[in-house]
Scaffold this active site. Structure first.
Site, PDB file in Angstrom:
ATOM      1  N   SER A 183       0.860  -1.069   0.018  1.00  0.00           N
ATOM      2  CA  SER A 183       0.001   0.028   0.002  1.00  0.00           C
ATOM      3  C   SER A 183       0.968   1.321  -0.135  1.00  0.00           C
ATOM      4  O   SER A 183       1.778   1.442  -1.047  1.00  0.00           O
ATOM      5  CB  SER A 183      -0.846   0.010   1.116  1.00  0.00           C
ATOM      6  OG  SER A 183      -2.047   1.055   1.100  1.00  0.00           O
ATOM      7  N   ASP A 207       0.164  -4.093  -4.176  1.00  0.00           N
ATOM      8  CA  ASP A 207      -1.351  -3.345  -4.274  1.00  0.00           C
ATOM      9  C   ASP A 207      -0.664  -1.925  -3.847  1.00  0.00           C
ATOM     10  O   ASP A 207      -1.398  -1.241  -2.780  1.00  0.00           O
ATOM     11  CB  ASP A 207      -2.346  -3.745  -3.478  1.00  0.00           C
ATOM     12  CG  ASP A 207      -3.746  -3.445  -4.360  1.00  0.00           C
ATOM     13  OD1 ASP A 207      -3.672  -3.398  -5.332  1.00  0.00           O
ATOM     14  OD2 ASP A 207      -4.541  -3.150  -3.662  1.00  0.00           O
ATOM     15  N   HIS A 269      -7.417  -5.949  -0.882  1.00  0.00           N
ATOM     16  CA  HIS A 269      -6.328  -5.106  -0.660  1.00  0.00           C
ATOM     17  C   HIS A 269      -5.141  -5.846   0.031  1.00  0.00           C
ATOM     18  O   HIS A 269      -3.957  -6.042  -0.469  1.00  0.00           O
ATOM     19  CB  HIS A 269      -6.620  -3.848   0.092  1.00  0.00           C
ATOM     20  CG  HIS A 269      -5.428  -2.669  -0.072  1.00  0.00           C
ATOM     21  ND1 HIS A 269      -4.883  -2.371  -1.089  1.00  0.00           N
ATOM     22  CD2 HIS A 269      -5.074  -1.905   0.950  1.00  0.00           C
ATOM     23  CE1 HIS A 269      -4.040  -1.355  -1.010  1.00  0.00           C
ATOM     24  NE2 HIS A 269      -4.076  -1.160   0.309  1.00  0.00           N
TER      25      HIS A 269
END
Length: 331
Positions: A183, A207, A269
């Site tokens: 992230s 991601d 996610h």
């Protein structure tokens, strides 16, 4: 009084130049976006929140002020703390220059106990000897999302400086180093790789965060390492990850937006680091090269095969790929 005024002016100039958020980006996403914390629990990010300027200025002054925790097969669960500019902390630790080194970086609202850390640590140490270093940047990560986004480049610079110091103390080659981040952590490892002039063997973005990053010049890129890979599991403007191609090789598992076995986008996610951890252990996930985003979406890719993830530091490639996975570990 004049000195104080000068410091304020310098801080203002720095912060104005450091803010990477472009106006058009605010229109891409809704103002409020829900992200998972280190344990996968939901937290609302306000994309128009006021940045914590004092914290950003402090981090800019000392970007190396992070926590680096070493795990090896000799201490698989009890961390040893490595300190930049303190060679004894490295020389007296279990760090083995003969082994490869993987640095793991959590995302927003995470810390040393975030789920990504034990998952990837255990995958590496369960397979063989390695130096697993967990970067804990919670001091910035626990601030509001906008503040964390703005501070990402400085955390990345700090990580790059730490890696450079580690190399100077131990003599390890750049070719033995892999940086992997989730992230916001994906953009951190991108900036760290840039600080190191793209010389580390691998940089992996799990991601990479999307909100406030689509038009952000500080996002992870294909130039941040010798080989850069991105695994997109919740991409697009309706997801938490960036849906764009950013690396040498970009994987879009199950289309890159939602994942089998997941009922929420928080799960989608997090699936990026779960897939990566499984791939280190089994090296069993193989993508098929695609020619268009349409092929990715409709599962009609027919190009060459290429392995997702794994721990191969000699890995090279290019293009974007779809890989289909199962609902549960090891997927």
């Amino acid at each position: 009084m004049k000195a104080s005024l000068l410091l304020c002016v310098i801080a203002t100039v720095y912060l104005a130049s450091a803010v990477p958020i472009k106006e058009e980006e605010l229109g891409v996403y809704p103002r409020f976006v829900t992200f998972p914390d280190g344990e996968g629990l939901p937290h609302v990010a306000d994309l128009q929140a006021e940045p914590d300027h004092a914290l950003l200025e402090e981090i800019h002054r000392d970007p190396a002020n992070n926590l680096y925790l070493l795990f090896t097969r000799n201490n698989p669960t009890q961390a040893q703390t490595l300190i930049i500019n303190n060679s004894e902390s490295i020389l007296n630790s279990n760090f083995n220059p003969e082994d490869n080194t993987i640095v793991v970086v959590h995302g927003w609202l995470g810390g040393q106990d975030a789920g990504i850390n034990p998952t990837i640590r255990d995958a590496y140490l369960g397979k063989g000897s390695a130096n697993v270093i967990v970067l804990d940047w919670r001091r910035l990560a626990l601030s509001n999302y906008v503040t964390a986004v703005i501070g990402v480049p400085d955390i990345g610079v700090g990580l790059g400086q730490f890696v450079r110091f580690l190399i100077s103390v131990t003599g390890i080659p750049y070719e033995s180093i892999h940086l992997a981040g989730f992230s916001l952590g994906a953009h951190i490892v991108g900036n760290a790789g840039r600080e190191l002039e793209g010389r580390v063997a691998r940089v992996t973005g799990l991601d990479p965060a999307g909100p406030l990053w689509i038009y952000n010049d500080n996002k992870i890129t294909e130039n941040d390492g010798v080989y850069v890979e991105a695994i997109h599991t919740n991409g697009g403007v309706d997801g938490l990850g960036i849906g764009d191609i950013v690396a040498n090789v970009d994987f879009f598992p199950n289309g890159g937006r939602s994942q089998p076995g997941c009922l929420t986008f928080l799960c989608d996610h997090d699936r990026s680091w779960e897939l990566f951890g499984a791939s280190v252990t089994y090296n069993h996930l193989t993508g098929t090269e695609c020619e268009s985003s349409w092929q990715v979406t409709f599962n009609s890719c027919s190009g060459a095969p290429f392995p997702l993830g794994n721990d191969d530091l000699n890995k090279t490639g290019s293009g974007f790929y779809r890989v289909n996975t199962g609902r549960r570990y090891p997927f």
